[in-house]
Write a protein that holds these residues in place. Structure first.
Motif, mmCIF file in Angstrom:
data_model
loop_
_atom_site.group_PDB
_atom_site.id
_atom_site.type_symbol
_atom_site.label_atom_id
_atom_site.label_comp_id
_atom_site.label_asym_id
_atom_site.label_seq_id
_atom_site.Cartn_x
_atom_site.Cartn_y
_atom_site.Cartn_z
ATOM 1 N N ARG A 120 0.706 -1.321 0.089
ATOM 2 C CA ARG A 120 -0.107 0.046 -0.145
ATOM 3 C C ARG A 120 0.970 1.338 -0.085
ATOM 4 N N ILE A 121 1.955 1.169 0.776
ATOM 5 C CA ILE A 121 2.868 2.351 0.653
ATOM 6 C C ILE A 121 3.337 2.643 -0.593
ATOM 7 N N ILE A 122 3.884 1.601 -1.217
ATOM 8 C CA ILE A 122 4.347 1.539 -2.664
ATOM 9 C C ILE A 122 3.536 2.137 -3.624
ATOM 10 N N GLY A 123 2.046 1.502 -3.471
ATOM 11 C CA GLY A 123 1.058 1.992 -4.360
ATOM 12 C C GLY A 123 0.739 3.500 -4.211
ATOM 13 N N ALA A 124 0.792 4.031 -3.062
ATOM 14 C CA ALA A 124 0.274 5.547 -2.839
ATOM 15 C C ALA A 124 1.609 6.110 -3.313
ATOM 16 N N THR A 125 2.890 5.806 -3.178
ATOM 17 C CA THR A 125 3.905 6.388 -3.667
ATOM 18 C C THR A 125 3.912 6.603 -5.527
ATOM 19 N N TYR A 126 3.608 5.586 -5.984
ATOM 20 C CA TYR A 126 3.508 5.417 -7.481
ATOM 21 C C TYR A 126 2.347 6.448 -7.905
ATOM 22 N N ALA A 127 1.194 6.401 -7.098
ATOM 23 C CA ALA A 127 0.090 7.225 -7.412
ATOM 24 C C ALA A 127 0.360 8.724 -7.165
ATOM 25 N N VAL A 128 1.175 9.071 -6.385
ATOM 26 C CA VAL A 128 1.567 10.541 -6.536
ATOM 27 C C VAL A 128 2.462 10.849 -7.641
ATOM 28 N N PHE A 129 3.167 9.926 -8.162
ATOM 29 C CA PHE A 129 4.138 10.269 -9.346
ATOM 30 C C PHE A 129 3.259 10.213 -10.795
ATOM 31 N N HIS A 130 2.150 9.757 -10.720
ATOM 32 C CA HIS A 130 1.429 9.562 -11.805
ATOM 33 C C HIS A 130 1.242 10.786 -12.489
ATOM 34 N N ALA A 131 1.003 11.803 -11.808
ATOM 35 C CA ALA A 131 0.574 13.196 -12.532
ATOM 36 C C ALA A 131 2.015 13.801 -13.019
ATOM 37 N N TYR A 132 3.263 13.347 -12.687
ATOM 38 C CA TYR A 132 4.362 13.679 -13.401
ATOM 39 C C TYR A 132 4.751 13.013 -14.686
ATOM 40 N N GLY A 133 3.992 12.098 -14.868
ATOM 41 C CA GLY A 133 4.068 11.345 -16.337
ATOM 42 C C GLY A 133 5.514 10.812 -16.329
ATOM 43 N N LEU A 134 6.017 10.285 -15.456
ATOM 44 C CA LEU A 134 7.297 9.432 -15.682
ATOM 45 C C LEU A 134 6.977 7.926 -16.034
ATOM 46 N N LYS A 135 7.969 7.358 -16.885
ATOM 47 C CA LYS A 135 8.119 6.127 -17.246
ATOM 48 C C LYS A 135 9.167 5.570 -16.784
ATOM 49 N N GLU A 136 9.003 4.425 -16.823
ATOM 50 C CA GLU A 136 10.484 3.293 -16.361
ATOM 51 C C GLU A 136 11.717 3.728 -17.363
ATOM 52 N N PRO A 137 12.708 3.905 -16.844
ATOM 53 C CA PRO A 137 13.399 3.684 -15.475
ATOM 54 C C PRO A 137 13.311 5.125 -14.596
ATOM 55 N N ASP A 138 12.879 6.152 -15.389
ATOM 56 C CA ASP A 138 12.840 7.523 -14.835
ATOM 57 C C ASP A 138 12.177 7.216 -13.565
ATOM 58 N N LEU A 139 10.916 6.581 -13.499
ATOM 59 C CA LEU A 139 10.042 6.620 -12.343
ATOM 60 C C LEU A 139 10.656 5.872 -11.230
ATOM 61 N N THR A 140 11.261 4.853 -11.351
ATOM 62 C CA THR A 140 12.061 4.198 -10.221
ATOM 63 C C THR A 140 13.256 5.247 -9.745
ATOM 64 N N ASP A 141 14.009 5.740 -10.677
ATOM 65 C CA ASP A 141 15.029 6.854 -10.195
ATOM 66 C C ASP A 141 14.212 7.839 -9.560
ATOM 67 N N ALA A 142 13.175 8.377 -9.824
ATOM 68 C CA ALA A 142 12.704 9.443 -9.181
ATOM 69 C C ALA A 142 12.206 9.007 -7.948
ATOM 70 N N VAL A 143 11.455 7.814 -7.639
ATOM 71 C CA VAL A 143 10.911 7.373 -6.302
ATOM 72 C C VAL A 143 12.083 7.366 -5.191
ATOM 73 N N ARG A 144 13.307 6.796 -5.944
ATOM 74 C CA ARG A 144 14.515 6.460 -5.143
ATOM 75 C C ARG A 144 15.012 7.952 -4.770
ATOM 76 N N LEU A 145 15.218 8.626 -5.546
ATOM 77 C CA LEU A 145 15.600 10.194 -4.881
ATOM 78 C C LEU A 145 14.984 10.896 -3.743
ATOM 79 N N LEU A 146 13.311 10.379 -3.924
ATOM 80 C CA LEU A 146 12.631 11.265 -3.091
ATOM 81 C C LEU A 146 12.503 10.284 -1.743
ATOM 82 N N ARG A 147 12.674 9.117 -1.833
ATOM 83 C CA ARG A 147 12.659 8.398 -0.752
ATOM 84 C C ARG A 147 13.836 8.466 0.114
ATOM 85 N N SER A 148 15.098 8.270 -0.688
ATOM 86 C CA SER A 148 16.410 8.742 0.131
ATOM 87 C C SER A 148 16.508 10.126 0.672
#
Length: 191
Positions: A120-148
């Protein structure tokens, strides 16, 4: 026979509370037993060992963390969702340091199926990123940047590492705004 009033859920909740006050690494079966006023052996009717106890705390913490994040971002999108997510993340980490630490313990895949909190945490995280239109691998990179970034900030804040006279909240707000601007202008990897 299990002691009256003790359940695996109550033991995990008490361990999570104890972790918030003394640190997850300091939670032991003995410390928890003292908290309940029982012998160590009494808790083994409810948890297998310290690893089982910590996994239960991690599941409880992940579920609580997911509830807070999903409630914060509900009905929001883009920058507004990111700010709400970031603030819910920080609030949880600072208010519940032991639970927050538990969300970072390694959980084996066969254990992870017992809980939906992490997913559920992962789902909520990716839902936040949906509006930014990022696709893989950029999406994973962005999630890792924000989490860290969030983890680093709250970890430093929790130990009092920000001693500059600038208000910590002001720096947090500015940093989150900068991250939102970065996401809005994310350079595509084209990989």
């Amino acid at each position: 026979m299990p002691r009256a009033g003790l359940t695996p859920e109550r033991v995990a909740e008490a361990a999570a509370d104890l972790a918030d006050s003394i640190g997850l690494e300091n939670v032991t079966i003995s410390a928890l037993a003292r908290n309940f006023g029982v012998a160590d052996a009494s808790l083994y009717s409810h948890v297998k060992n310290i690893r089982d106890l910590r996994v239960r705390v991690a599941f409880l913490a992940a579920s609580d963390f997911a509830d807070r994040i999903t409630a914060a971002v509900a009905g929001r999108a883009g920058r507004d969702a990111l700010v709400a997510f970031a603030n819910a993340y920080r609030d949880f980490a600072l208010a519940h340091p032991g639970r927050y630490a538990a969300t970072h313990i390694e959980i084996a895949p066969e254990e992870a199926v017992r809980s939906t909190g992490g997913a559920r945490i992962i789902g909520a995280t990716y839902a936040v990123f949906h509006a930014y239109g990022l696709k893989e691998p950029d999406l994973t990179d962005a999630v890792r940047l924000l989490r860290s970034t969030f983890h680093g900030y709250v970890s430093l804040e929790a130990i009092g590492a920000f001693r500059d006279p600038r208000e910590v909240q002001a720096s947090w707000d500015r940093g989150v705004e900068a991250l939102a601007t970065l996401l809005e202008n994310w350079p595509s990897s084209n990989s």
